[in-house]
Design a protein around this motif. Structure first.
Motif, mmCIF file in Angstrom:
data_model
loop_
_atom_site.group_PDB
_atom_site.id
_atom_site.type_symbol
_atom_site.label_atom_id
_atom_site.label_comp_id
_atom_site.label_asym_id
_atom_site.label_seq_id
_atom_site.Cartn_x
_atom_site.Cartn_y
_atom_site.Cartn_z
ATOM 1 N N LEU A 288 0.957 -0.820 0.063
ATOM 2 C CA LEU A 288 0.107 0.015 0.337
ATOM 3 C C LEU A 288 1.274 1.384 0.135
ATOM 4 N N ARG A 289 1.835 1.013 0.726
ATOM 5 C CA ARG A 289 2.543 2.176 1.531
ATOM 6 C C ARG A 289 3.149 2.578 -0.923
ATOM 7 N N ILE A 290 3.857 1.504 -1.623
ATOM 8 C CA ILE A 290 4.196 2.344 -2.525
ATOM 9 C C ILE A 290 3.591 2.146 -3.796
ATOM 10 N N MET A 291 2.241 1.794 -3.211
ATOM 11 C CA MET A 291 0.763 2.565 -4.086
ATOM 12 C C MET A 291 0.545 3.715 -4.067
ATOM 13 N N ASN A 292 1.073 4.234 -2.947
ATOM 14 C CA ASN A 292 0.486 5.552 -2.885
ATOM 15 C C ASN A 292 2.502 6.567 -2.867
ATOM 16 N N GLU A 293 3.277 6.342 -3.583
ATOM 17 C CA GLU A 293 4.172 6.995 -3.555
ATOM 18 C C GLU A 293 4.661 7.144 -5.179
ATOM 19 N N THR A 294 4.970 8.554 -5.429
ATOM 20 C CA THR A 294 4.811 8.221 -6.832
ATOM 21 C C THR A 294 7.295 7.758 -7.027
ATOM 22 N N GLN A 295 7.050 6.929 -7.772
ATOM 23 C CA GLN A 295 8.712 6.210 -8.430
ATOM 24 C C GLN A 295 9.545 6.750 -9.274
ATOM 25 N N GLN A 296 10.636 7.660 -9.550
ATOM 26 C CA GLN A 296 10.954 7.811 -10.558
ATOM 27 C C GLN A 296 12.519 6.658 -10.663
ATOM 28 N N LEU A 297 12.995 7.174 -11.315
ATOM 29 C CA LEU A 297 14.012 6.342 -12.187
ATOM 30 C C LEU A 297 14.990 6.788 -12.223
ATOM 31 N N ALA A 298 15.629 8.256 -12.472
ATOM 32 C CA ALA A 298 16.451 8.928 -12.261
ATOM 33 C C ALA A 298 16.623 8.862 -10.981
ATOM 34 N N GLY A 299 18.746 8.358 -10.445
ATOM 35 C CA GLY A 299 19.484 8.618 -9.591
ATOM 36 C C GLY A 299 19.154 7.305 -8.492
ATOM 37 N N MET A 300 17.942 6.512 -9.261
ATOM 38 C CA MET A 300 18.031 5.031 -8.859
ATOM 39 C C MET A 300 18.283 4.398 -9.814
ATOM 40 N N GLU A 301 19.581 3.688 -10.582
ATOM 41 C CA GLU A 301 19.586 3.967 -11.490
ATOM 42 C C GLU A 301 20.580 2.358 -11.354
ATOM 43 N N ILE B 280 8.787 -2.258 -13.610
ATOM 44 C CA ILE B 280 8.821 -1.170 -14.385
ATOM 45 C C ILE B 280 7.888 -0.656 -15.276
ATOM 46 N N ASP B 281 6.764 -0.338 -15.503
ATOM 47 C CA ASP B 281 5.869 0.012 -16.530
ATOM 48 C C ASP B 281 6.693 1.525 -18.362
ATOM 49 N N LEU C 43 8.771 4.829 -18.741
ATOM 50 C CA LEU C 43 10.404 5.226 -18.923
ATOM 51 C C LEU C 43 9.587 6.056 -19.877
ATOM 52 N N GLU C 44 8.605 6.982 -20.674
ATOM 53 C CA GLU C 44 8.700 7.775 -21.584
ATOM 54 C C GLU C 44 8.418 8.841 -20.982
ATOM 55 N N GLU C 45 8.366 8.736 -19.365
ATOM 56 C CA GLU C 45 7.941 9.881 -18.392
ATOM 57 C C GLU C 45 9.620 10.458 -18.499
ATOM 58 N N GLU C 46 10.309 9.783 -17.885
ATOM 59 C CA GLU C 46 11.564 10.439 -17.889
ATOM 60 C C GLU C 46 12.905 10.073 -18.805
ATOM 61 N N GLU D 243 15.838 0.135 -24.319
ATOM 62 C CA GLU D 243 17.791 -0.618 -24.329
ATOM 63 C C GLU D 243 18.065 0.146 -23.286
ATOM 64 N N ARG D 244 18.667 1.259 -22.753
ATOM 65 C CA ARG D 244 19.064 1.575 -21.358
ATOM 66 C C ARG D 244 18.577 1.382 -20.063
ATOM 67 N N ILE D 245 17.107 0.851 -19.980
ATOM 68 C CA ILE D 245 16.835 -0.271 -18.975
ATOM 69 C C ILE D 245 17.957 -1.707 -18.888
ATOM 70 N N HIS D 246 17.142 -1.734 -20.093
ATOM 71 C CA HIS D 246 18.044 -3.709 -20.314
ATOM 72 C C HIS D 246 19.601 -3.425 -19.541
ATOM 73 N N GLU D 247 20.493 -2.309 -20.640
ATOM 74 C CA GLU D 247 22.043 -2.364 -19.882
ATOM 75 C C GLU D 247 22.438 -1.346 -18.949
ATOM 76 N N ILE D 248 21.336 -1.069 -18.138
ATOM 77 C CA ILE D 248 21.697 -0.903 -16.384
ATOM 78 C C ILE D 248 20.828 -2.218 -15.130
ATOM 79 N N ALA D 249 19.942 -2.585 -15.711
ATOM 80 C CA ALA D 249 19.670 -3.895 -14.631
ATOM 81 C C ALA D 249 20.359 -5.011 -15.151
ATOM 82 N N SER D 250 20.811 -4.826 -16.763
ATOM 83 C CA SER D 250 22.738 -6.120 -16.837
ATOM 84 C C SER D 250 23.559 -5.680 -16.180
ATOM 85 N N PHE D 251 24.055 -4.298 -15.922
ATOM 86 C CA PHE D 251 25.377 -4.025 -15.149
ATOM 87 C C PHE D 251 25.285 -4.729 -13.687
#
Length: 268
Positions: free
Chosen positions: A73-86, A132-133, A137-140, A145-153
């Protein structure tokens, strides 16, 4: 005290009491729903399943459920972002039957893997994670390809320590760190190649559920049968099942196999 659905409902209402939540009970389906009043986002709990866990494990099962619900429930009510969370982005393996959209109808970022498995991507939030939906990605302004490279690293930074067990002359290696990414180690090609170099017989791998990765060194006729039975047992017990089929690793490729009579593998 013998637990019933009604008693469990009352316990959950007390434990999850919050003026910001709305709770409801569906008598016909025997489910309990808790959601944010404002957004209507929430989750539905099938009470008989929790009653069964309570009968096995007692109060621990309820404590675990309350923690899980509160965190979700906490996560549902928060706005997550990818920048800075790589550094918190990892790939996760799921069955090909796993939904590719969220309950809010947002399309999840995913990638083909094998005939039995697909790759999704998780933003690690500590006690839990968010898949991640594409809208995020579009918002940021990120590409898939970038998400795949970061996750693989990030995946390559996870240790691959294993426990070894020898059964009937066949060696089995188990990775079970309980970090949410055990099965994801199947995507670490450098690790697979390192294991392949030290395998005496044929190399097979298995991802029966999210929290284990099995590598098998098949050295005789019974090896495949042992792996099949082992994999099916893990698959049945897993919290997030993936596939009951082992995969042969050869020429840097993974191919699902059915284990037939006479210990003979056959490509699916």
């Amino acid at each position: 005290m013998k637990m019933t659905s009604l008693k469990l409902k009352k316990i959950l209402q007390e434990r999850l009491s919050d003026a910001r939540y709305h709770t409801s009970y569906n008598r016909d389906k025997d489910t309990f729903r808790i959601e944010w009043k404002e957004s209507k986002q929430g989750m539905t709990i099938t009470l008989p399943n929790v009653v069964a866990k309570y009968n096995e494990r007692g109060d621990e099962a309820i404590e675990e459920l309350v923690d899980h619900v509160t965190e979700a429930l906490r996560i549902m009510n928060e706005t997550q972002q990818l920048a800075g969370m790589e550094k918190n982005i990892y790939p996760v393996i799921r069955a090909t039957s796993f939904p590719d959209k969220t309950k809010a109808n947002k399309e999840l970022v995913n990638k083909e893997h094998t005939a039995e498995t697909r790759i999704f991507y998780a933003l690690d939030l500590g006690k839990s994670y968010r898949l991640i939906d594409k809208a995020l990605l579009e918002e940021e302004g990120w590409t898939e390809e970038r998400i795949h490279e970061i996750a693989s690293f990030n995946l390559r930074s996870l240790d691959c320590d294993y426990n070894k067990d020898t059964v009937a002359g066949n060696d089995f290696y188990f990775i079970a760190k309980q970090d949410g990414y055990d099965a994801s180690r199947i995507l670490n090609e450098a690790f697979l190649e390192e294991m392949k170099a030290n395998i005496k017989g044929e190399m097979a791998v298995a991802v029966p559920h999210q929290d284990v990765f099995i590598i098998a060194d098949i050295q005789n006729k019974t090896g495949y049968d042992i792996l099949a039975q082992m994999n099916m047992k893990f698959f049945a017990e897993g919290r997030i099942p993936i596939t009951s089929l082992p995969l042969i690793y050869e020429d840097r490729k993974l191919e699902p196999v059915f284990i037939l009579a006479k210990n003979k593998p056959e490509n699916s």
